[in-house]
Enzyme design. Structure first.
Site, PDB file in Angstrom:
ATOM      1  N   VAL A  11       4.001 -78.398 -99.242  1.00 12.81           N
ATOM      2  CA  VAL A  11       5.027 -77.503 -98.693  1.00 12.81           C
ATOM      3  C   VAL A  11       6.420 -78.082 -98.885  1.00 12.81           C
ATOM      4  CG1 VAL A  11       5.876 -76.357 -96.614  1.00 12.81           C
ATOM      5  CG2 VAL A  11       3.419 -76.550 -97.027  1.00 12.81           C
ATOM      6  N   ALA A  30      22.733 -66.690 -97.558  1.00 10.84           N
ATOM      7  CA  ALA A  30      23.123 -67.493 -96.396  1.00 10.84           C
ATOM      8  C   ALA A  30      24.635 -67.617 -96.239  1.00 10.84           C
ATOM      9  CB  ALA A  30      22.508 -68.882 -96.492  1.00 10.84           C
ATOM     10  N   ILE A 130       3.929 -64.714 -93.633  1.00  9.76           N
ATOM     11  CA  ILE A 130       4.027 -63.496 -92.821  1.00  9.76           C
ATOM     12  C   ILE A 130       5.076 -63.730 -91.725  1.00  9.76           C
ATOM     13  CG2 ILE A 130       2.794 -61.851 -91.371  1.00  9.76           C
ATOM     14  CD1 ILE A 130       0.200 -62.748 -92.691  1.00  9.76           C
ATOM     15  N   GLU A 184     -10.139 -78.332 -96.676  1.00 11.63           N
ATOM     16  CA  GLU A 184     -10.043 -79.783 -96.854  1.00 11.63           C
ATOM     17  C   GLU A 184     -11.437 -80.385 -97.001  1.00 11.63           C
ATOM     18  OE1 GLU A 184      -7.237 -81.359 -97.135  1.00 11.63           O
ATOM     19  OE2 GLU A 184      -5.908 -79.701 -96.585  1.00 11.63           O
ATOM     20  N   ASP A 195      -7.494 -74.757 -86.013  1.00  9.25           N
ATOM     21  CA  ASP A 195      -6.242 -74.295 -86.616  1.00  9.25           C
ATOM     22  C   ASP A 195      -5.839 -72.930 -86.053  1.00  9.25           C
ATOM     23  OD1 ASP A 195      -4.204 -74.413 -88.983  1.00  9.25           O
ATOM     24  OD2 ASP A 195      -5.187 -72.474 -89.209  1.00  9.25           O
ATOM     25  N   LYS A 199      -2.450 -71.750 -83.586  1.00  9.17           N
ATOM     26  CA  LYS A 199      -1.604 -70.597 -83.897  1.00  9.17           C
ATOM     27  C   LYS A 199      -1.655 -69.558 -82.776  1.00  9.17           C
ATOM     28  CE  LYS A 199      -2.298 -71.368 -88.829  1.00  9.17           C
ATOM     29  NZ  LYS A 199      -3.031 -70.932 -90.054  1.00  9.17           N
ATOM     30  N   GLY A 297      -0.644 -71.487 -98.607  1.00  8.80           N
ATOM     31  CA  GLY A 297      -0.282 -71.723 -99.999  1.00  8.80           C
ATOM     32  C   GLY A 297       1.143 -72.251-100.101  1.00  8.80           C
TER      33      GLY A 297
END
Length: 410
Positions: A11, A30, A130, A184, A195, A199, A297
């Site tokens: 990331v 921006a 999202i 993983e 996970d 969230k 991703g």
């Protein structure tokens, strides 16, 4: 604005690449140029475009007055928490994709941000690309959130899709997910629901205004889902999905749970397959809203992180804050008191006698069949009642051994 990126993995490198390659778009969106001055990483990246910006000491970043925003993509709670708090205490806004950090430490980081006129933002921590965080904080802020339910983990959704559509065993589907890089080597966080649980905590904290910790939410994964369960679900007009779900109860408490559900195929969320995520939100004014897209991703997550960076630039000295109240005791209701219906699959000594007992005990059930089922296998769906009541009835059935019990989505 000059920024620093903590962690140059999947990331983090994606964020650096976007900011390096799309400078004109950043200025247009921006209002000023955004450039990466530092990258904190234990590696040197010799010969790469990152090499000249690599630093090893967080104090270099924290003490540099040119740095206005810090992006944290290291993962885990420590040292990410210490680094983020140090940067916030110096008046630098922090953007993170780290759901473990947000779920565990958001309240303290919010406080530090507000005390130092900085922002703490985390759009990418839930469902990658999202825009669910900004939607709930801003676009739906005029609503009381009555409920939300979502496919919050792409890995488990991929595995379940393979099991349902290709009649693939859990172990085989997991192996493919690992080969494709979706899971993983140790898939525990995904397949055991951890996970999705983090969230769900974040979304519940936003929706209901006080911090919810992962250990407070009953969490189940998908390890025990079988092809037999998937076949029965299909014959019942349903698909099995791992969902994070929360709703406001009539007594003022919050109901929250993470577990597999049988979802009716008439629901849009039942058609969300592969690594995609979706969140259905119900507000008292707007009604139902469905957000759908890639939940993970490099590109999708880096896009969400970069969007937060741009928002920090637009807000300058943080004209608004993301925030929720401190944790409150006894806000969550015991999940066994939630009203639900249950799908049950099990084995009987005598099928005909057990069906009579099951119907009498539950006051009627919907019996489901499947091809090639063993002669002593029974599957049925109960009526709705408090889960504890249904489980108590199930435990008292004679000569019937449950093999699977899965909740039905409302």
């Amino acid at each position: 604005m000059k920024i620093a990126v903590l962690g140059c993995g999947t990331v983090g490198s994606g964020v650096v690449d976007i900011l390096d390659e799309k400078k004109e778009l950043m200025v247009k969106s921006a209002g000023e140029e955004i450039s990466v001055k530092y990258i904190l990483d234990i590696r040197d990246f010799t010969g790469s475009p990152y090499e000249s910006r690599i630093v090893k000491d967080i104090d270099i970043i924290a003490e540099d007055e040119e740095i206005g925003c810090v992006v944290e993509t290291m993962g885990g709670v420590e040292p990410a928490f210490t680094f983020c708090k140090k940067c916030l205490s110096k008046g630098k806004s922090v953007v993170t994709s780290n759901k473990a950090l947000v779920a565990a430490k958001a309240q303290e980081l919010f406080k530090t941000a507000r005390e130092n006129n900085a922002a703490f933002m985390f759009e990418a921590a839930v469902c990658g690309g999202i825009p669910v965080i900004r939607t709930m904080f801003s676009a739906l802020s005029a609503n009381n959130i009555l409920s939300f339910s979502g496919i919050l983990n792409g890995t488990t959704n991929f595995i379940l899709t393979k099991m349902i559509d290709e009649k693939m065993s859990f172990d085989t589907a997991l192996k493919i997910a690992q080969e494709k890089g979706y899971a993983e080597k140790d898939p525990t966080a995904d397949v055991d629901g951890l996970d999705a649980g983090r969230k769900t905590c974040i979304l519940a904290s936003i929706a209901y205004g006080s911090h919810v910790y992962p250990e407070e939410i009953h969490t189940e994964g998908i390890r025990n889902i079988t092809l037999e369960d998937a076949a029965y679900a299909a014959n019942a007009g349903c698909r099995i999905k791992l969902l994070g779900k929360a709703h406001k109860l009539n007594n003022g408490k919050i109901g929250a749970i993470v577990c597999p559900f049988l979802v009716n195929t008439s629901s849009l969320i039942s058609d969300v397959n592969g690594v995609y995520n979706a969140i259905s939100i119900t507000g008292d004014s707007i009604g139902d809203v469905l957000l759908y897209g890639q939940g993970a991703g490099k590109e999708a997550t880096a896009s969400a992180v970069t969007g937060d960076v741009m928002e920090c630039v637009r807000l300058k000295k943080n004209e608004k804050h993301y925030f929720w109240e401190e944790h409150k005791d006894n806000v969550l209701e015991d999940y066994m008191l939630y009203e639900t219906a249950l799908f049950v699959r099990g084995y009987a000594k005598n099928k005909e006698d057990s069906l009579i007992n099951i119907r009498e005990a539950f006051g009627g059930v919907r019996v489901i069949e499947r091809e090639d089922a063993p002669s002593n296998e029974i599957a049925f769906i109960t009526g709705r009642a408090a889960e504890k009541e249904l489980r108590d009835i199930l435990s008292e059935l004679r000569d019937f051994a449950p093999a699977s019990v899965i909740r039905m989505l409302d």
